[in-house]
Design an enzyme around this catalytic site. Structure first.
Site, PDB file in Angstrom:
ATOM      1  N   GLU A 556       5.479  28.541   3.608  1.00 46.11           N
ATOM      2  CA  GLU A 556       4.964  28.231   4.940  1.00 46.11           C
ATOM      3  C   GLU A 556       4.259  26.873   5.009  1.00 46.11           C
ATOM      4  O   GLU A 556       3.998  26.362   6.094  1.00 46.11           O
ATOM      5  CB  GLU A 556       3.986  29.294   5.446  1.00 46.11           C
ATOM      6  N   GLY A 557       3.885  26.291   3.867  1.00 49.91           N
ATOM      7  CA  GLY A 557       3.044  25.106   3.841  1.00 49.91           C
ATOM      8  C   GLY A 557       1.629  25.413   3.398  1.00 49.91           C
ATOM      9  O   GLY A 557       0.759  24.534   3.397  1.00 49.91           O
TER      10      GLY A 557
END
Length: 599
Positions: A556-557
């Site tokens: 997702e980061g």
């Protein structure tokens, strides 16, 4: 009343204007500015104002309906009330922004409602022309587009008269309409502040303040079909080649300056460890010391589905990709929580989600295909799809930087994307599948063993490793989000903006970016080390040192966002920490001095 103000007594010559006349037209277009400061109190001459309004009134309109009206506002009390409306809406907007972006807004002058001697409200009456005006049946919004043309005419005429004009958009439209006493069917298109100014700036204010950048023309002109970018009479632009050509090695002189400056700071040399070398690299990327602060930061979560999901490499259903995209957009995912903590903006880029997604704030619809094909049965993507996905990542990077981002953060979402990541890592590093294939979302031993064999089968089918063309490798076993993230890295490097990489999906995509252009690594920062073995292999092959090692494997980061404050802190040291001389602190060696470092 003059019912026919246009002079139709004779034809207008079709000959080109002479050079001086053409130059005047292009000059006024080039030098038009959206003015918000520097207004002089001098009143605007009525004759001049009438000429400007006449120019606006000559704008083209759908069916010649001329759906505009111009409301002139000079009354001080009324303008004070209107300014209060704008200030309230500005505060609402500021509250929605991450801190760095809000601070940037706070430094901007966004309106001159009271300073400018004249305010002009340009309205639209979408009912003008009756039921069936020519050209409005299929496109009812053309009345509004017509009014926009009138606004532009007004703006250009004002500039030719030496008047500044500023468009104020911080309004609730109906709230402002009520203040102005407008009928319910009349819509406000523009609120303009007009008057003489002390000087026109050399470039748009938002560009001068670093809030945004202008896109190059070649990226906005398409030949025959959307995506075939080319200026008239010139060759088709290859965005990947053009971007790679713009990437330069790190600036050695700037890095020497950074090391020298680090040695003069009020701390023992080397005491900040990895952060010192990071700051040096970021100076090399920017070409100056100190480099710009890497804020505001923007996370791009590239989302796509994978055909290899059909091989049973994960227990999670493919529908989860679209469901998680909805969660990101609603603000309920871990990436949203971490982004809020560090003041980063989150955008979700649909490059290949199998489901149709409804429009939503923060969603960038860039779907290349509804997921990839099964890489064990054939190429995951066509070469055209892989190329378009890389180009999409480049353009997203360019757009985010043009909108003011000074640090890019990679994010990803796609059920089964760790399988494609393992295949990419094996293809680019030459390591066997068992060394680079991890457990992804937490599979059991049997599924893990099966996943390894699926990666091996895909590599064997496509003769990997062994292909020299990185795009062919991406097309064979990559995902649409991998290709887009590779382009995202290239785009950030070309714009000399740091790109903080997340986990194994970003690491495998960075391998592709580095294969396309080795110098792109100069922009890359390994945010963390994922628990996925393929990520350790990828960052080792890239020669990157991860800043955080917390055994994360969410994607997702999230890992990159946890590292973002470290990246920003490394640069802030160069901006804010005193030198021995400036602080009056005795250094270890006599005679230490501080050379001034300025931006």
């Amino acid at each position: 009343m003059n019912w026919a103000s246009d002079d139709m007594s004779g034809d207008v010559s079709s000959a080109p204007w002479d050079e001086a006349e053409r130059e005047a037209v292009y000059r006024v277009i080039t030098e038009r500015r959206d003015m918000r400061e520097g207004f002089l109190p001098d009143p605007v001459d009525d004759a001049v104002l009438t000429r400007v309004l006449e120019a606006a009134h000559r704008a083209p309109s759908v069916g010649l309906t001329q759906p505009w009206d111009f409301l002139i506002v000079r009354d001080e009390a009324k303008r004070r009330r209107i300014r209060d409306l704008a200030e309230r809406q500005r505060a609402v907007y500021a509250a929605s922004l991450p801190p760095a972006r809000a601070a940037g807004l706070d430094r901007l002058k966004v309106e001159a409602i009271r300073e400018a001697p004249v305010n002009i409200v340009v309205t639209c009456d979408p009912t003008r022309g009756g039921r069936n005006p020519l050209g409005r049946h299929v496109q009812p919004r053309t009345a509004h587009y017509s009014v926009a043309c009138a606004v532009e005419n007004l703006w250009l005429a004002a500039r030719a008269e030496g008047l500044g004009a500023g468009w104020v958009s911080f309004f609730d439209e109906r709230e402002l309409a009520a203040e102005l006493g407008l009928p319910a069917h009349i819509e406000i298109i523009a609120y303009l502040c007009v008057g003489r100014v002390a000087a026109f700036p050399p470039a748009p204010l938002l560009a001068l303040t670093g809030w945004a950048r202008r896109r190059p023309l070649a990226w906005a002109v398409h030949d025959e079909e959307y995506g075939r970018r080319a200026l008239p009479g010139e060759d088709i632009v290859n965005p990947i080649e053009q971007t790679v050509a713009a990437i330069r090695p790190l600036d050695e002189a700037a890095m020497r300056d950074a090391r020298d400056h680090q040695a003069r700071l009020t701390k023992p040399p080397g005491s900040l460890g990895v952060l010192e070398e990071l700051s040096v690299r970021l100076c090399g990327l920017a070409g100056r010391c100190p480099p710009p602060l890497p804020e505001p930061a923007s996370v791009a979560v590239f989302a796509a589905d994978h055909g290899v999901h059909a091989q049973g490499v994960t227990p999670w259903p493919q529908e989860v990709t679209a469901q998680m995209v909805a969660n990101f957009l609603a603000g309920g995912a871990v990436v949203n929580a971490f982004a809020a903590q560090v003041g980063a903006e989150v955008s979700v880029v649909d490059v290949g989600v199998a489901a149709d997604l409804d429009p939503a704030p923060g969603l960038l619809p860039r779907k290349i295909a509804p997921g990839t094909a099964d890489m064990t049965r054939g190429p995951a993507m066509t070469m055209d799809e892989a190329r378009r996905a890389v180009e999409t990542g480049i353009e997203v990077a360019r757009d985010l930087v043009s909108s003011g981002a000074r640090c890019l953060v990679t994010g990803d979402m796609g059920i089964a994307n760790t399988t494609a990541s393992a295949a990419l890592v094996a293809a680019f590093t030459g390591l066997p599948p068992e060394q680079v294939t991890g457990r992804g979302t937490g599979i059991d031993d049997a599924t893990h063993a099966h996943k390894i064999e699926i990666v091996r089968a895909a590599l064997d089918r496509h003769g990997l490793p062994g292909r020299a063309d990185p795009l062919e490798v991406l097309a064979a076993v990559g995902g649409l989000e991998h290709a887009a993230i590779a382009g995202f890295v290239l785009g950030g490097a070309a714009l000399r903006v740091p790109v903080v990489l997340d986990g194994v999906i970003a690491g495998s995509a960075a391998l592709a970016a580095a294969a396309l252009c080795p110098d792109a690594l100069g922009a890359c920062v390994a945010g963390h080390r994922s628990a996925e073995p393929g990520h350790t292999a990828a960052i080792a092959a890239l020669g990157l040192r991860p800043l955080v090692d917390l055994e994360l494997r969410l994607g997702e980061g999230t890992g990159a966002l946890l590292a973002l404050p470290l990246v920003q802190g490394a640069v802030r040291v160069l901006h804010e920490v005193a030198t021995f001389d400036s602080a009056g602190v005795s250094g270890k060696d006599a005679g230490r001095r501080n050379d001034a470092i300025t931006e």
